[in-house]
Structure formats: C-alpha cells, structure tokens
Scaffold this active site. Structure first.
Site, PDB file in Angstrom:
ATOM      1  N   HIS A  55     -46.675  -0.593  10.234  1.00  6.06           N
ATOM      2  CA  HIS A  55     -47.079   0.798   9.999  1.00  6.06           C
ATOM      3  C   HIS A  55     -46.586   1.654  11.164  1.00  6.06           C
ATOM      4  CE1 HIS A  55     -49.521   4.251   8.912  1.00  6.06           C
ATOM      5  NE2 HIS A  55     -49.896   4.307  10.186  1.00  6.06           N
ATOM      6  N   GLY A  65      -7.061   0.698   3.625  1.00  6.52           N
ATOM      7  CA  GLY A  65      -8.490   1.014   3.481  1.00  6.52           C
ATOM      8  C   GLY A  65      -8.815   1.664   2.152  1.00  6.52           C
ATOM      9  N   GLY A  66      -7.798   2.198   1.475  1.00  6.93           N
ATOM     10  CA  GLY A  66      -8.007   2.734   0.124  1.00  6.93           C
ATOM     11  C   GLY A  66      -8.963   3.907   0.064  1.00  6.93           C
ATOM     12  N   THR A  67      -9.588   4.056  -1.096  1.00  7.07           N
ATOM     13  CA  THR A  67     -10.432   5.218  -1.364  1.00  7.07           C
ATOM     14  C   THR A  67     -11.650   5.259  -0.451  1.00  7.07           C
ATOM     15  OG1 THR A  67      -9.781   5.099  -3.683  1.00  7.07           O
ATOM     16  CG2 THR A  67     -11.734   6.400  -3.184  1.00  7.07           C
ATOM     17  N   CYS A  68     -12.350   4.148  -0.357  1.00  6.74           N
ATOM     18  CA  CYS A  68     -13.634   4.124   0.361  1.00  6.74           C
ATOM     19  C   CYS A  68     -13.487   4.746   1.749  1.00  6.74           C
ATOM     20  CB  CYS A  68     -14.132   2.685   0.459  1.00  6.74           C
ATOM     21  SG  CYS A  68     -15.606   2.511   1.468  1.00  6.74           S
ATOM     22  N   GLU A 101       0.854  -1.198   0.000  1.00  7.96           N
ATOM     23  CA  GLU A 101       0.000   0.000   0.000  1.00  7.96           C
ATOM     24  C   GLU A 101       0.889   1.248   0.000  1.00  7.96           C
ATOM     25  OE1 GLU A 101      -3.248   0.916  -0.415  1.00  7.96           O
ATOM     26  OE2 GLU A 101      -2.289   2.875  -0.266  1.00  7.96           O
TER      27      GLU A 101
HETATM   28  C1  LIG Z   1     -15.828  11.049  -3.225  1.00  3.36           C
HETATM   29  C2  LIG Z   1     -16.161   9.602  -3.434  1.00  3.36           C
HETATM   30  C3  LIG Z   1     -17.304   9.078  -2.876  1.00  3.36           C
HETATM   31  C4  LIG Z   1     -17.612   7.744  -3.056  1.00  3.36           C
HETATM   32  N1  LIG Z   1     -18.761   7.265  -2.498  1.00  3.36           N
HETATM   33  C5  LIG Z   1     -19.080   5.968  -2.673  1.00  3.36           C
HETATM   34  C6  LIG Z   1     -20.240   5.436  -2.068  1.00  3.36           C
HETATM   35  O1  LIG Z   1     -20.985   6.124  -1.385  1.00  3.36           O
HETATM   36  N2  LIG Z   1     -20.517   4.130  -2.261  1.00  3.36           N
HETATM   37  C7  LIG Z   1     -19.703   3.319  -3.008  1.00  3.36           C
HETATM   38  O2  LIG Z   1     -20.003   2.133  -3.146  1.00  3.36           O
HETATM   39  N3  LIG Z   1     -18.604   3.808  -3.604  1.00  3.36           N
HETATM   40  C8  LIG Z   1     -18.260   5.105  -3.448  1.00  3.36           C
HETATM   41  N4  LIG Z   1     -17.120   5.584  -4.015  1.00  3.36           N
HETATM   42  C9  LIG Z   1     -16.275   4.678  -4.821  1.00  3.36           C
HETATM   43  C10 LIG Z   1     -15.459   3.776  -3.902  1.00  3.36           C
HETATM   44  O3  LIG Z   1     -14.730   4.559  -2.993  1.00  3.36           O
HETATM   45  C11 LIG Z   1     -14.524   2.859  -4.694  1.00  3.36           C
HETATM   46  O4  LIG Z   1     -15.241   2.259  -5.737  1.00  3.36           O
HETATM   47  C12 LIG Z   1     -14.017   1.806  -3.732  1.00  3.36           C
HETATM   48  O5  LIG Z   1     -13.189   2.396  -2.765  1.00  3.36           O
HETATM   49  C13 LIG Z   1     -13.317   0.633  -4.403  1.00  3.36           C
HETATM   50  O6  LIG Z   1     -12.013   0.900  -4.624  1.00  3.36           O
HETATM   51  P1  LIG Z   1     -10.953  -0.247  -4.904  1.00  3.36           P
HETATM   52  O7  LIG Z   1     -11.100  -1.354  -3.927  1.00  3.36           O
HETATM   53  O8  LIG Z   1     -10.999  -0.600  -6.318  1.00  3.36           O
HETATM   54  O9  LIG Z   1      -9.594   0.497  -4.665  1.00  3.36           O
HETATM   55  P2  LIG Z   1      -9.219   1.643  -3.661  1.00  3.36           P
HETATM   56  O10 LIG Z   1     -10.089   1.627  -2.467  1.00  3.36           O
HETATM   57  O11 LIG Z   1      -9.112   2.892  -4.418  1.00  3.36           O
HETATM   58  O12 LIG Z   1      -7.796   1.169  -3.175  1.00  3.36           O
HETATM   59  C14 LIG Z   1      -6.697   1.182  -4.010  1.00  3.36           C
HETATM   60  C15 LIG Z   1      -5.475   1.293  -3.152  1.00  3.36           C
HETATM   61  O13 LIG Z   1      -4.344   1.003  -3.952  1.00  3.36           O
HETATM   62  C16 LIG Z   1      -3.287   1.867  -3.583  1.00  3.36           C
HETATM   63  N5  LIG Z   1      -2.381   1.923  -4.714  1.00  3.36           N
HETATM   64  C17 LIG Z   1      -2.608   2.374  -5.964  1.00  3.36           C
HETATM   65  N6  LIG Z   1      -1.519   2.252  -6.732  1.00  3.36           N
HETATM   66  C18 LIG Z   1      -0.553   1.689  -5.945  1.00  3.36           C
HETATM   67  C19 LIG Z   1       0.791   1.319  -6.147  1.00  3.36           C
HETATM   68  N7  LIG Z   1       1.387   1.498  -7.327  1.00  3.36           N
HETATM   69  N8  LIG Z   1       1.474   0.779  -5.126  1.00  3.36           N
HETATM   70  C20 LIG Z   1       0.871   0.583  -3.900  1.00  3.36           C
HETATM   71  N9  LIG Z   1      -0.384   0.923  -3.659  1.00  3.36           N
HETATM   72  C21 LIG Z   1      -1.108   1.467  -4.663  1.00  3.36           C
HETATM   73  C22 LIG Z   1      -4.001   3.186  -3.306  1.00  3.36           C
HETATM   74  O14 LIG Z   1      -3.228   4.019  -2.471  1.00  3.36           O
HETATM   75  C23 LIG Z   1      -5.272   2.704  -2.621  1.00  3.36           C
HETATM   76  O15 LIG Z   1      -5.126   2.661  -1.219  1.00  3.36           O
HETATM   77  C24 LIG Z   1     -16.758   6.913  -3.825  1.00  3.36           C
HETATM   78  C25 LIG Z   1     -15.590   7.434  -4.375  1.00  3.36           C
HETATM   79  C26 LIG Z   1     -15.293   8.761  -4.181  1.00  3.36           C
HETATM   80  C27 LIG Z   1     -14.028   9.308  -4.770  1.00  3.36           C
END
Ligand SMILES: Cc1cc2nc3c(=O)[nH]c(=O)nc-3n(C[C@H](O)[C@H](O)[C@H](O)COP(=O)(O)OP(=O)(O)OC[C@H]3O[C@@H](n4cnc5c(N)ncnc54)[C@H](O)[C@@H]3O)c2cc1C
Length: 485
Positions: free
Chosen positions: A471, A58-61, A53
C-alpha cells in the site's frame, strides 16, 4: 544467375555498378521487430544471415511507431501536468510549447534506439546488412536495389519476410488535392496545428489526438464506425470517450467522410452522418481544420516484394498468408509481424520470431494459435487489454462473472490526482480463472500485465482478491476489484 528476370533489364537502365550474387543460409527481408532478433539468434546458431532493409534498421516500432509516439506523448503529458499544476499547489507563470524541442527530443530517443539496433546487428560477423529495396526474383532468390542503383542478388534456403506495413491511404474524393499527414509525416511537423482533424478513431488516432490536444491544438476525430472503439466493451469505450471529450477532443461517431477539399481556412472534411448522430457543432456535417491526419489503418508491404516470383500467396487484403507456424505456402519461406496480417503490434512481431526460431533451430513445436490477445492503448489514462472482452466471452457462451471498479476508488489515484478510468475483469464463473481484463487507468498497461501473469499461471481471482499488495500502489486495486465479485 537466372536468366530473363526483370532486374536484368533494370540493371542496364540504372547503370549498374556492382551485381553480386551471394548464397546465405537465411535472408531476412525487413529489419523489424521480428527480423532483428531472429537475425541475431540465427547468427548465434552459426547461420550465415543477410538482413535487407530499405530505410532504417529497427523498422516501424523504433523509427515511426512506438518509440517516437510514446516519446512525444511524454511531452504532451508534461504540458498536461503543468496545466494542472495549480491543482497540486504549484503556481507557475505559464508555459509555452516549443515544437522544435519536442521533435528534437523525440529524434534523439529514436536515434539512440536505431543506433543500438545497428550495433547489435553489426556485432556478429556472420550477419550482413544490405541496405536497399528487396524484391523476389525467384522462389529462393531476392534481388536488392541499393541507393546508388547497384543490384545484388541473394539466395537462401530460408527466407523470412518481416516487411511490415505502411499507413493506408483511403480512397476519399479530393484527398489528392490537399496536404494530408500520415502517422509517419506528422512525426516531423514543427508546428502545433491550430485544428487537427483526424480521420479514423482507432488507437493511432486517439494517441495522436490526445497528444496534440495537450500540446494546444483543437482536435476533431472522425470515426466511421457506429460505435467508438467497437472492439472494446461499451462501458470501457464510453468511459474513454468521456475522458477524451473532457480533455476537449471532439469525437464524431458514425461519420463517413465523403469528400475532402481546401478552402481559405484550411482543409475541409465533409461527412455523411445518419440522422440522430448529427453533432450540432459540426455545421452542415463538415469540419474545417488547419491540418488533416489520416489514421485509417495500415496496409501490408507485401505486393511490392513481387511475391508472385516466388509463388507466395497473399490474402484478399494483400497480407501474406501463413499457417500457425508462420510458414507461407512455399516451404522455407516464412512471414512474420505486420505483413502477415492479424494484430499489428511490436510484441506480436517479436513473439513471431521466437515461434519460427524455436521450431527451426530448437526442434520445437511452437505455434501462434492460442496466443492471448494483449495490447495497450497509450492514451492517458492507458487502456491495458488482455484476453476476452465481456461481449466476446458472452458470445462464446462462457458462464462469466464481471468485476468492475472506478479508478477513482484507488487510494494512490486520489493521492496523485489520476482518478480517471474504469477497471474491469472477466472471470470464468465455473473455475474462478480470469479470462480477460480491461484496465483503463494510470498504469493500466502494468496492471493488465499483472493479470496476464495470473492468467498464464492459472491463478484464480479469489487468490488475487486476498493477496497482500504493498500500500498504496495502483496494483493493490486488484484486492478491491475482485472483492466486488
Ligand atoms: C504511430 C504508430 C504507433 C504504434 N504504437 C505501437 C505501440 O505502442 N505498441 C505496439 O506494440 N505497436 C505499436 N505500433 C505498431 C508497431 O510499430 C508494429 O506492429 C511493429 O513495428 C511490428 O512491425 P514489423 O516487425 O512487422 O515490421 P516493421 O517494424 O514495420 O519493419 C518492416 C521493415 O521492413 C522494411 N521493408 C519493407 N519492405 C521492404 C523491401 N521491399 N525491401 C527492404 N526492406 C523493406 C521497412 O523499411 C521496415 O524497416 C505502432 C505503429 C504506429 C504506426
């Protein structure tokens, strides 16, 4: 170690302290919504797993997506309710939005989620977390550059790419001359913008737009598409547009941004709009705001992984290509979540890990084909969506019946003062099964999930019409919704 790889040169350039090479059973690139549960399950099955990572577990979510936005949206809702408090007979002397406190609360929730994710990953002894940036340096070889410049090389027969996506930056003339915000950077803004201009009109744009409107900003949303929320049925989209406009958000449709520039009042966004779609209040098709938010989609974090070193194919938009079992073109390498394209949602990424895990470890035959589209747009009221829209069902030539009902007809909605919205379900007229729904209502995501269960179980609409719901719940609206057929 393979010879002649770029990282060897990089190593001398950054004064490498450690350069270890370790063999794992599985490497997971990205601690996202697929990577973390997969790591824990594989470790539970006895695999030796590395999670790489580059920023936060925890990534984006957890860090910049669902969790911070829904936490801040909760603050916006409190402001909205306080503003409406007199409607409920509660007289307040006014209120103030303290953005530092809003952000502090958001940070506390994010941190608690991040910490519990970290705890979960640290528990199994056979998971190793490597913090650093991962790149492929061979077919089954990944090199990690850590913060201190040191490198480590990892190999494994199974590699799972869960690297996610990042805010897309559109090619707009002048954009590089202004201080724009993205969905990442706006999360740390310690002020309420006087006027927030948002380029993009999809769910991220609308959630932020309504949030900042509620916190006190003037908000303008600029959508280039000729239709608002073009993937949704027009009745649902126009109902939500009306709700947002009633809240005071300006929405420009069919407006293509031609240029962005700075002026003494702030950031000016120029648009070209076809005749007829000109909005009189937008002088000369331009709008000047104090802040600009880009919400124009998300680009996959795939190219930066150097996928070519492993021979992994990308599609024309840069997403990693996979089959229905999430296998890339290289045996043993998988892509999960946003990086593989398709719907970008946490629940999709989470479900991806189950497909891969069951196939690999439980000898399953799981596939993502036929997975029902399901999502929720977290405006207020929410739009919970499942399955086909009316226009999709008609395009498929399915013989359908449409049930619709205003949210204002829900008794509980009147009692709680939450009457905005429209409910809609699409039913296969030949077998009475529900094939899609759009629940634009307070609790719309939960109502949609009830119908999702019915769809999975093959429960026909007439059984729901005649079912006994308590209800006055919002759910009892399903009696009347299907009674309309
Ligand atoms: C503002 C916003 C609101 C959202 N709201 C919702 C919602 O309400 N409901 C919903 O279902 N979805 C929502 N989403 C979308 C959701 O966040 C993503 O679809 C979800 O997090 C899935 O992501 P993922 O598992 O594919 O990867 P991510 O969670 O993005 O994780 C990818 C990880 O890989 C790491 N990474 C990337 N490249 C490298 C590398 N070269 N080396 C090491 N690490 C790396 C990153 O740092 C990141 O931590 C939202 C997104 C945003 C931006």
């Amino acid at each position: 170690m393979k010879q002649g790889h770029g990282y060897c040169n990089m190593a001398s350039a950054v004064n490498v302290k450690i350069h270890a090479m370790t063999k794992y059973d599985a490497i997971i690139i990205g601690s996202g919504q697929a990577g973390n549960p997969l790591a824990k399950k594989l470790a539970g099955a006895g695999w030796k797993v590395a999670v790489i990572e580059r920023k936060w577990v925890g990534g984006t979510c957890i860090n910049t997506g669902c969790t911070p936005t829904k936490t801040m949206i909760a603050s916006g809702r409190i402001a909205y309710l306080v503003k409406r408090s007199r409607d409920f007979g509660i007289h307040l002397d006014g209120y103030a939005v303290n953005m530092e406190d809003v952000i502090r609360r958001k940070n506390a929730v994010v941190l608690s989620f991040r910490e519990s994710t970290m705890k979960g990953l640290l528990q199994p002894a056979n998971i190793k977390i490597e913090f650093g940036n991962a790149v492929f340096t061979g077919e089954k070889e990944v090199t990690v550059t850590k913060e201190d410049g040191s490198l480590s090389t990892l190999t494994a027969n199974h590699i799972f790419i869960n690297a996610g996506a990042s805010p897309a930056i559109p090619a707009i003339p002048g954009l590089d001359t202004v201080n724009y915000l993205t969905s990442d950077t706006i999360l740390d803004l310690l002020e309420v913008p006087r006027h927030l201009v948002i380029i993009g009109g999809s769910y991220i744009a609308l959630e932020f737009g309504q949030l900042y409107r509620r916190l006190g900003s003037e908000v303008t949303v600029i959508e280039s598409n000729a239709h608002f929320l073009s993937k949704e049925d027009e009745d649902i989209a126009s109902e939500l547009k009306k709700i947002l406009e009633d809240d005071g958000i300006k929405i420009l449709i069919n407006a293509r941004v031609s240029q962005v520039s700075s002026n003494p009042e702030g950031i000016r966004v120029d648009c070209t709009m076809p005749p007829g779609s000109y909005a009189p209040e937008i002088a000369a098709h331009s709008v000047t705001g104090s802040h600009l938010l880009l919400a124009t989609g998300r680009s996959p974090n795939a190219t930066a992984l150097n996928p070519g070193a492993a021979g992994i194919h990308l599609d024309e938009h840069g997403f990693i290509t996979v089959n229905d079992r999430l296998e890339t073109n290289i045996p043993g390498i998988y892509a999960l979540g946003d990086v593989k394209g398709g719907a970008q949602f946490t629940h999709i990424s989470y479900n991806d890990h189950l497909v891969v895990y069951k196939n690999l470890v439980e000898n399953g035959n799981e596939s993502i084909a036929g997975r029902l589209p399901v999502y929720c747009l977290f405006t207020d009221p929410e739009l919970g969506r499942i399955g086909l829209t009316e226009k999709e069902a008609r395009a498929k030539g399915i013989h359908i019946k449409i049930a619709t009902m205003p949210a204002a007809w829900i008794a509980r909605a009147s009692e709680t003062g939450e009457t905005r919205g429209l409910l809609k379900a699409i039913v296969d007229a030949d077998n009475k099964k529900i094939i899609g729904a759009a629940m634009l209502s307070t609790g719309g995501g939960e109502l949609m999930s009830i119908l999702q269960m019915a769809m999975m179980g093959g429960v026909t609409y007439d059984r729901i019409r005649d079912m006994v719901f308590a209800h006055p719940t919002f759910a009892e609206c399903l009696n009347n919704l299907f009674g309309s057929l």
